[in-house]
Design a protein around this motif. Structure first.
Motif, PDB file in Angstrom:
ATOM      1  N   SER A 261       0.749  -1.186  -0.003  1.00 50.21           N
ATOM      2  CA  SER A 261       0.154  -0.031  -0.181  1.00 50.21           C
ATOM      3  C   SER A 261       0.894   1.124  -0.033  1.00 50.21           C
ATOM      4  N   PRO A 262       0.754   2.260  -0.789  1.00 50.39           N
ATOM      5  CA  PRO A 262       1.292   3.519  -0.819  1.00 50.39           C
ATOM      6  C   PRO A 262       1.143   4.421   0.488  1.00 50.39           C
ATOM      7  N   LEU A 263       2.126   4.854   0.915  1.00 56.62           N
ATOM      8  CA  LEU A 263       2.174   5.461   2.249  1.00 56.62           C
ATOM      9  C   LEU A 263       2.246   7.250   2.022  1.00 56.62           C
ATOM     10  N   ARG A 264       1.323   7.859   2.508  1.00 58.98           N
ATOM     11  CA  ARG A 264       1.304   9.164   2.352  1.00 58.98           C
ATOM     12  C   ARG A 264       1.374   9.884   3.819  1.00 58.98           C
ATOM     13  N   VAL A 265       2.607  10.666   4.166  1.00 57.67           N
ATOM     14  CA  VAL A 265       2.435  11.371   5.473  1.00 57.67           C
ATOM     15  C   VAL A 265       2.351  12.930   5.078  1.00 57.67           C
ATOM     16  N   ILE A 266       1.133  13.289   5.772  1.00 59.21           N
ATOM     17  CA  ILE A 266       0.879  14.904   5.354  1.00 59.21           C
ATOM     18  C   ILE A 266       1.163  15.532   6.758  1.00 59.21           C
ATOM     19  N   THR A 267       1.747  16.793   6.659  1.00 57.33           N
ATOM     20  CA  THR A 267       1.969  17.385   7.732  1.00 57.33           C
ATOM     21  C   THR A 267       1.315  18.912   7.841  1.00 57.33           C
ATOM     22  N   GLY A 268       1.043  19.523   8.795  1.00 54.12           N
ATOM     23  CA  GLY A 268       0.165  20.901   8.763  1.00 54.12           C
ATOM     24  C   GLY A 268      -0.372  21.156   9.929  1.00 54.12           C
ATOM     25  N   GLU A 269      -1.137  22.205   9.867  1.00 55.47           N
ATOM     26  CA  GLU A 269      -1.842  22.930  11.048  1.00 55.47           C
ATOM     27  C   GLU A 269      -2.902  21.714  11.467  1.00 55.47           C
ATOM     28  N   ASN A 270      -3.181  21.852  12.820  1.00 56.61           N
ATOM     29  CA  ASN A 270      -4.003  20.638  13.292  1.00 56.61           C
ATOM     30  C   ASN A 270      -5.596  20.974  12.631  1.00 56.61           C
ATOM     31  N   ARG A 271      -5.824  22.176  12.969  1.00 56.74           N
ATOM     32  CA  ARG A 271      -7.177  22.262  11.980  1.00 56.74           C
ATOM     33  C   ARG A 271      -7.404  21.582  10.747  1.00 56.74           C
TER      34      ARG A 271
END
Length: 305
Positions: A126-136
């Motif tokens: 399965s491809p893995l995507r890690v997204i970072t950003g503001e909590n909201r």
């Protein structure tokens, strides 16, 4: 005799190819075999089925009546076996549904790298995507189904509509400076430090903002004279290294720098900022297997730390 146990794939391959080429010699070349080997294989097959399948016709060969009857079944059977083998290969290499993980800065530099390594080593495709950003932003993406999980601090209750939180460990806020900062190494610092040095502070709306406000009130600290609001951990690291800034941030974000000695946590009691960090997911929704597997990795990783 159980004929089905005696017939091998090589028997079908040789017979179908001889029938297609109408020549044992040409079939042998196609199959990368010797002509005697192909002839022997055809004879074995005839003995198994109990009927002559190939007859001589002048200098060539032709299928017998029994051979014509057997050919359609042999051809379809061989095609089915080849199709099954191809399908198994597809299963082995096919990509499953993507695993989409939202990671707050609290875990991006600590738990997440090891968890990603474990997932890649598992062999799942399965491809893995890690997204970072503001909590909201991450929580909004989670609600819409654009993310499978979010890993970070427990949000405020008003932000948890239709979501659930599973605590895994606890983290606290720290005030950090570079190892070359004038305050580094002091056993005690004054309540006016934020008014004397540039300060990186969490913006209003971020998870740790109310915790920071509480500490400043508890400690009677003066408000920052030169505040820079940011949730960017990469900017924070670079700015602290290149200036006399004080960075107010979750300890997990800078744990590696503190352990290496690059950053120093100032002696400020931030015990009241201790808060749960864990998995945030949608309520009453079953995750697909790959996402559940990644969640188990995070549980195991945090239990070991």
């Amino acid at each position: 005799m159980d004929i089905s146990r005696c017939i091998k794939i090589r028997h079908l391959e040789a017979f179908v190819e001889v029938a297609r080429q109408k020549s044992v010699g040409r079939a042998a070349i196609t199959l990368s075999l010797t002509q005697p080997a192909v002839t022997r294989t055809i004879r074995e097959l005839e003995q198994i089925v109990g009927s002559p399948l190939i007859e001589r016709e002048g200098r060539g060969i032709r299928l017998s009546h029994q051979g014509e009857v057997f050919l359609s079944h042999a051809g379809s059977g061989l095609a089915a076996v080849r199709g099954g083998i191809a399908a198994l290969a597809d299963v082995a290499t096919a990509s499953g549904p993507p695993v989409r993980i939202g990671a707050l800065p609290t875990v991006s530099a600590t738990v997440m790298p090891g968890a990603v390594s474990d997932f890649l080593a598992s062999g799942l495709n399965s491809p893995l995507r890690v997204i970072t950003g503001e909590n909201r932003v991450l929580l909004d993406q989670l609600r819409k189904g654009d993310l499978d999980l979010v890993m970070g601090r427990m949000p405020a209750p008003e932000m948890m509509e239709s979501l659930r939180f599973e605590p895994l460990y606890r983290d606290r806020v720290v005030f950090v400076v570079s190892s070359s900062h004038p305050l580094a190494g002091l056993r005690q610092v004054g309540a006016d430090i934020l008014s004397r040095y540039p300060s990186l502070v969490p913006p209003e709306g971020s998870i740790i903002h109310p915790y920071v406000e509480r500490v400043m009130l508890e400690q009677g600290m003066a408000r920052p004279a030169q505040p820079v609001e940011t949730v960017s951990d990469s900017f924070g690291r670079a700015f602290v290294r290149s200036s006399d800034a004080i960075w107010i941030i979750s300890r997990g974000v800078v744990a590696a720098e503190i352990e290496s000695g690059d950053f120093v946590a100032l002696p400020i009691d931030t015990g009241s900022t201790l808060g749960a960090v864990g998995l945030i997911s949608r309520e009453a929704e079953r995750r697909h297997d790959a996402a559940s597997f990644f969640a188990d990795i995070l549980r195991r990783r945090t239990a070991q730390s």
